[in-house]
Design a protein around this motif. Structure first.
Motif, PDB file in Angstrom:
ATOM      1  N   LYS A 126       0.850  -1.201   0.000  1.00 46.76           N
ATOM      2  CA  LYS A 126       0.000   0.000   0.000  1.00 46.76           C
ATOM      3  C   LYS A 126       0.883   1.248   0.000  1.00 46.76           C
ATOM      4  O   LYS A 126       1.056   1.911   1.022  1.00 46.76           O
ATOM      5  CB  LYS A 126      -0.913  -0.008   1.225  1.00 46.76           C
ATOM      6  CG  LYS A 126      -1.954  -1.109   1.217  1.00 46.76           C
ATOM      7  CD  LYS A 126      -2.775  -1.102   2.496  1.00 46.76           C
ATOM      8  CE  LYS A 126      -3.757  -2.265   2.546  1.00 46.76           C
ATOM      9  NZ  LYS A 126      -4.472  -2.323   3.839  1.00 46.76           N
ATOM     10  N   ALA A 127       1.462   1.517  -1.143  1.00 43.08           N
ATOM     11  CA  ALA A 127       2.319   2.696  -1.327  1.00 43.08           C
ATOM     12  C   ALA A 127       2.516   2.902  -2.820  1.00 43.08           C
ATOM     13  O   ALA A 127       2.494   1.940  -3.591  1.00 43.08           O
ATOM     14  CB  ALA A 127       3.665   2.513  -0.635  1.00 43.08           C
ATOM     15  N   GLY A 128       2.693   4.167  -3.206  1.00 43.85           N
ATOM     16  CA  GLY A 128       2.939   4.463  -4.611  1.00 43.85           C
ATOM     17  C   GLY A 128       4.391   4.211  -4.990  1.00 43.85           C
ATOM     18  O   GLY A 128       5.267   4.079  -4.134  1.00 43.85           O
ATOM     19  N   ARG A 130       7.191   6.564  -3.540  1.00 50.84           N
ATOM     20  CA  ARG A 130       7.588   6.223  -2.166  1.00 50.84           C
ATOM     21  C   ARG A 130       8.540   5.029  -2.152  1.00 50.84           C
ATOM     22  O   ARG A 130       9.579   5.050  -1.480  1.00 50.84           O
ATOM     23  CB  ARG A 130       6.330   5.909  -1.340  1.00 50.84           C
ATOM     24  CG  ARG A 130       6.562   5.223  -0.003  1.00 50.84           C
ATOM     25  CD  ARG A 130       7.150   6.140   1.021  1.00 50.84           C
ATOM     26  NE  ARG A 130       7.215   5.516   2.333  1.00 50.84           N
ATOM     27  CZ  ARG A 130       8.067   5.864   3.277  1.00 50.84           C
ATOM     28  NH1 ARG A 130       8.950   6.834   3.051  1.00 50.84           N
ATOM     29  NH2 ARG A 130       8.062   5.272   4.451  1.00 50.84           N
ATOM     30  N   ASP A 185      -5.260   2.960  -6.728  1.00 48.00           N
ATOM     31  CA  ASP A 185      -5.590   3.194  -5.322  1.00 48.00           C
ATOM     32  C   ASP A 185      -4.352   3.127  -4.419  1.00 48.00           C
ATOM     33  O   ASP A 185      -4.394   2.553  -3.326  1.00 48.00           O
ATOM     34  CB  ASP A 185      -6.634   2.188  -4.829  1.00 48.00           C
ATOM     35  CG  ASP A 185      -7.974   2.361  -5.531  1.00 48.00           C
ATOM     36  OD1 ASP A 185      -8.328   3.525  -5.837  1.00 48.00           O
ATOM     37  OD2 ASP A 185      -8.646   1.355  -5.781  1.00 48.00           O
ATOM     38  N   ASN A 186      -3.241   3.681  -4.904  1.00 45.87           N
ATOM     39  CA  ASN A 186      -1.997   3.734  -4.132  1.00 45.87           C
ATOM     40  C   ASN A 186      -1.470   2.335  -3.764  1.00 45.87           C
ATOM     41  O   ASN A 186      -0.857   2.131  -2.719  1.00 45.87           O
ATOM     42  CB  ASN A 186      -2.182   4.546  -2.850  1.00 45.87           C
ATOM     43  CG  ASN A 186      -0.881   5.181  -2.380  1.00 45.87           C
ATOM     44  OD1 ASN A 186      -0.071   5.659  -3.192  1.00 45.87           O
ATOM     45  ND2 ASN A 186      -0.655   5.189  -1.076  1.00 45.87           N
ATOM     46  N   THR A 240       0.884  -1.016  -5.147  1.00 48.86           N
ATOM     47  CA  THR A 240       1.950  -1.390  -6.074  1.00 48.86           C
ATOM     48  C   THR A 240       2.277  -2.870  -5.906  1.00 48.86           C
ATOM     49  O   THR A 240       2.479  -3.347  -4.784  1.00 48.86           O
ATOM     50  CB  THR A 240       3.229  -0.571  -5.820  1.00 48.86           C
ATOM     51  OG1 THR A 240       2.929   0.830  -5.907  1.00 48.86           O
ATOM     52  CG2 THR A 240       4.308  -0.906  -6.831  1.00 48.86           C
TER      53      THR A 240
END
Length: 201
Positions: free
Chosen positions: A57-59, A62, A158-159, A161
């Motif tokens: 849960k990160a783009g 980041r 939704d953010n 990856t």
């Protein structure tokens, strides 16, 4: 001559297909906490290649920042003792890493050439290639003889990856089979688990 040529090409193609199939013949070794680790035999090597896959849960920005902060990345790389940048030029970075190993195995170190490639689909790939002769060997360490692999980050909306970490290593020197078999599962699992924790903070 034409028939011989076709036969030779056919044999060559068969060899290529078999080699590719062998390299991609992944068997799941661990699937826990949203992290799947698979192993594959590699022709001519006694060490298996490993592949870890997780959705974080990160783009990508980041995750890229965490990867490119080389010294701090040691905190989430499995058995990393210390890490630093040797050189940065264009899309390439050369890094030096020292690893912890259990007694009585001599600690390992490695030099990697990392090439960063941005995909048209928004993905990011960081290709890993060992360069063991790039700098002189350090006293008290065995230089990892060969590393080949990659990190791949694919945006899932939704953010989220999807992260794939795939590597094959020839560790150099003598490594007990129990340790080698443990490492190829622990390295991708623990690395992805720690990266996930850092990225989702």
């Amino acid at each position: 001559m034409g028939s011989l040529y076709r036969i030779a090409c056919g044999i060559g193609l068969t060899v290529m297909v078999v080699a590719c199939a062998q390299a991609e013949d992944w068997k799941v070794a661990k699937n826990e906490e949203g992290i799947k680790v698979s192993l594959s035999d590699v022709a001519g090597s006694q060490y298996k290649a490993y592949q870890g896959v997780a959705t974080i849960k990160a783009g990508i920005p980041r995750l890229r920042a965490l990867q490119e902060d080389v010294a701090a990345a040691c905190a989430w790389i499995h058995e990393c003792k210390s890490q630093k940048i040797l050189k940065h030029e264009g899309d390439k970075t050369w890094t030096y890493t020292q690893f912890n190993t259990p007694w009585p195995v001599t600690p390992r170190d490695s030099v990697l050439e990392i090439t960063t490639v941005e995909g048209a689909d928004g993905s990011l790939t960081r290709k890993l290639l060992g360069q063991p002769k790039y700098i002189p060997e350090e006293k008290g360490f065995v230089r990892v003889a060969q590393v080949e692999g990659y990190w791949k980050f694919v945006p899932k909306g939704d953010n989220l990856t999807e992260v794939t970490y795939q590597v094959h290593t020839e560790p150099g020197g003598s490594v007990p089979s129990w340790l080698a078999n443990k490492f190829v599962v622990d390295a991708p699992f623990n690395t992805l688990k720690a990266l996930k924790e850092h990225a989702e903070q």
